[in-house]
Motif scaffolding. Structure first.
Motif, PDB file in Angstrom:
ATOM      1  N   TYR A   1      39.922  31.015  43.741  1.00  0.00           N
ATOM      2  CA  TYR A   1      40.904  31.643  42.867  1.00  0.00           C
ATOM      3  C   TYR A   1      40.653  31.065  41.482  1.00  0.00           C
ATOM      4  N   ALA A   2      40.503  31.917  40.493  1.00  0.00           N
ATOM      5  CA  ALA A   2      40.216  31.484  39.121  1.00  0.00           C
ATOM      6  C   ALA A   2      38.984  30.573  39.087  1.00  0.00           C
TER       7      ALA A   2
ATOM      8  N   GLU B   1      43.741  25.600  34.207  1.00  0.00           N
ATOM      9  CA  GLU B   1      42.904  26.017  35.340  1.00  0.00           C
ATOM     10  C   GLU B   1      43.719  26.052  36.632  1.00  0.00           C
TER      11      GLU B   1
ATOM     12  N   ALA C   1      46.106  28.989  36.544  1.00  0.00           N
ATOM     13  CA  ALA C   1      45.371  30.226  36.799  1.00  0.00           C
ATOM     14  C   ALA C   1      45.049  30.366  38.287  1.00  0.00           C
TER      15      ALA C   1
ATOM     16  N   GLU D   1      46.584  33.483  40.511  1.00  0.00           N
ATOM     17  CA  GLU D   1      45.747  34.411  41.278  1.00  0.00           C
ATOM     18  C   GLU D   1      46.146  34.417  42.749  1.00  0.00           C
TER      19      GLU D   1
END
Length: 192
Positions: free
Chosen positions: A57-58, A77, A80, A84
């Motif tokens: 994810y990300a 990060e 994110a 996601e």
């Protein structure tokens, strides 16, 4: 047949957990002097990986998230990554709801009373599951708003970090483990 495939998947998950464990433990050892609360969160993060631990994810896997130092807690990060993950969960819930609607419309009516009873029981179970998912969807939407406003990952009651391991296991968590346990004890004593 299903047991065989699960047996093949489980060793791979254990291997990933073992391979990922040294980095978080090293990070936890480095942060022990920083504060007891952050060390406690880091030590819990060392061994937890979910069924989707291999999925990115990300651009990050769960093991990579857990291996990050405490100073990176809820960095862009990581936010994110969780956003996601939550968006995917939301899409899955909506897809399940659509499938249920189509399934209930497309089924034939059984003439035999026992078949009809079985079919009604299946419908009831499926609708109960969708009701739980409807409630989960509200939580997912709330948590997505928290990701956007920057309050995600911090306990609503205490303001302490919830912890990466807990958030990976339950991305909709808004309370730390200690706060959740306190709430559950109070509910047990005094009811809802």
């Amino acid at each position: 047949m299903a047991t065989t495939s699960k047996a093949k998947v489980a060793p791979a998950a254990k291997t990933k957990a073992v391979a990922a464990a040294p980095a978080p433990k090293a990070a936890a050892a480095a942060t022990v002097a920083a504060s007891p609360a952050t060390a406690k969160v880091a030590s819990r993060a060392a061994t937890v990986l979910s069924m989707n631990s291999h999925k990115k994810y990300a651009g990050l896997t769960e093991a990579e998230i857990l291996a990050q130092p405490e100073s990176e807690y809820m960095s862009k990060e990581q936010l994110a990554f969780f956003k996601e993950k939550l968006v995917e969960l939301r899409a899955q819930i909506l897809h399940n709801a659509t499938d249920t609607g189509e399934h209930l419309r497309d089924t034939e009516v059984a003439t035999d009373p026992s078949d009809r009873a079985t079919q009604e029981e299946e419908y009831t179970l499926e609708l109960r599951t969708r009701d739980r998912e409807r409630k989960l969807l509200k939580k997912v939407d709330k948590v997505l708003r928290m990701v956007d406003d920057g309050s995600f990952g911090w306990c609503e009651e205490t303001g302490e970090p919830i912890g990466l391991a807990r958030l990976i296991a339950r991305p909709t968590a808004t309370l730390s483990i200690e706060a959740q346990e306190r709430r559950e004890r109070m509910q047990k004593l005094y009811g809802d």
